[in-house]
Design an enzyme around this catalytic site. Sequence first.
Site, short mmCIF file in Angstrom:
data_model
loop_
_atom_site.label_atom_id
_atom_site.label_comp_id
_atom_site.label_asym_id
_atom_site.label_seq_id
_atom_site.Cartn_x
_atom_site.Cartn_y
_atom_site.Cartn_z
N THR A 25 83.83 -16.66 0.77
CA THR A 25 83.98 -17.77 -0.18
C THR A 25 85.05 -18.76 0.27
OG1 THR A 25 83.91 -15.92 -1.76
CG2 THR A 25 84.02 -18.17 -2.67
N THR A 26 86.24 -18.25 0.52
CA THR A 26 87.39 -19.10 0.82
C THR A 26 87.14 -19.88 2.11
OG1 THR A 26 88.65 -17.25 -0.09
CG2 THR A 26 89.92 -19.05 0.90
N TRP A 27 86.56 -19.21 3.06
CA TRP A 27 86.20 -19.83 4.34
C TRP A 27 85.25 -21.01 4.09
CZ3 TRP A 27 83.22 -16.46 8.48
CH2 TRP A 27 83.23 -17.11 9.71
N HIS A 72 81.43 -16.72 -8.70
CA HIS A 72 80.85 -15.45 -8.22
C HIS A 72 79.74 -15.00 -9.18
CE1 HIS A 72 83.85 -14.88 -5.18
NE2 HIS A 72 84.83 -14.52 -5.97
N SER A 127 85.62 -4.73 2.19
CA SER A 127 86.54 -5.83 1.89
C SER A 127 86.88 -5.87 0.40
CB SER A 127 85.90 -7.15 2.33
OG SER A 127 86.79 -8.22 2.11
N TYR A 187 77.39 -14.66 6.20
CA TYR A 187 78.73 -14.54 6.81
C TYR A 187 78.61 -14.26 8.31
CZ TYR A 187 83.34 -12.39 7.70
OH TYR A 187 84.58 -12.06 8.22
N GLU A 240 92.15 -17.08 12.62
CA GLU A 240 93.60 -17.12 12.86
C GLU A 240 94.24 -18.29 12.09
OE1 GLU A 240 91.35 -16.68 15.31
OE2 GLU A 240 91.80 -14.54 15.50
N MET A 261 93.06 -19.78 9.39
CA MET A 261 92.98 -19.52 7.95
C MET A 261 94.05 -18.51 7.53
SD MET A 261 89.99 -20.90 6.35
CE MET A 261 89.61 -19.69 5.12
#
Length: 283
Positions: free
Chosen positions: A39-41, A98, A128, A183, A220, A222
Amino acid sequence: MEVEGVPLLIHTSEKWGRIWEFQARPDDVLICTYPRSGTTWTQEIVDMIRHEGDLQKCARAPITQRVPFIELSAPIFTHVSGLEAAEAMPSPRTLKTHLPVQLLPPSFWEQNCKIIYVARNVKDNAVSYFHFHRMNQRMPEPGNWDQFLANFIAGKVTWGSWFDHVRDWWKAKDHHPILYLFYEDMKMDPAHTIQKIAQFLELELPEPVLNQIIQHTNFESMKANPMVNYTPFSHMDQTISPFIRKGIIGDWKEHFTVAQSEQLDVVIARELGGSNLMFRAQL
Ligand code: PPS
């Protein structure tokens, strides 16, 4: 507490009426995922694309403020909740959820908003999510790995069943503008994924901007970036497990026993067998 049989965070369930009434706008872009799928990515990639790769603009605030989390109705990250931040935000908005398909506020369908869905292979996703429960005081106690995995497979975790989530969103893309991403593809070929997102959003992506985004959103970068790594938030103990943790395909092999992996393979075949939804769980 559950909403229509789906376990949600307590403050989400308590304010459910207001979340359900959320007013989407036609130019909203919604990033939708099962928790811990990238998500954050994706949030950072979309914010970068929408700001033409401008690093300073994308450092204007933590990702929680730039891309509000619509069902977060408690002021966890700032003095306002994700819901209130989203309501107050001028257009064009990028939003995060979500929620499973059936719980998405109906205005997103009515306004025909673009939705970017990201799915991750279930084994890495479970691992995760386990570590996220360990480090985040706002999540229920996960118990040990064996207990957590059993609950996860049974859908007895916050936001419910991974299988229902990925499968129902997969079906929804047949009748709604949804870009369904994986992903594992993002990891293997970030340039291609970023191009697909820009194309879906009908935005220009000159090569230098693409390269800037690839660089700025790699693992790296992020991990080191306080605007996306959640280090400002004290309810997450990153000494237990970092929010941006390993970022690899196949970490599940460090956690699953052979029996657990085989058991999950049976569930995957049963739950996803009827769809043409395929995941890659290793390189
Ligand atoms: S959350 O809490 O639901 O918003 O979490 P989410 O952002 O969906 O997922 C966190 C996992 O994504 C990994 N991550 C990345 N992987 C590869 N490359 C990049 N740039 C990247 N950014 C975040 C992060 O490390 C979490 O996965 P794990 O396996 O725990 O490391």
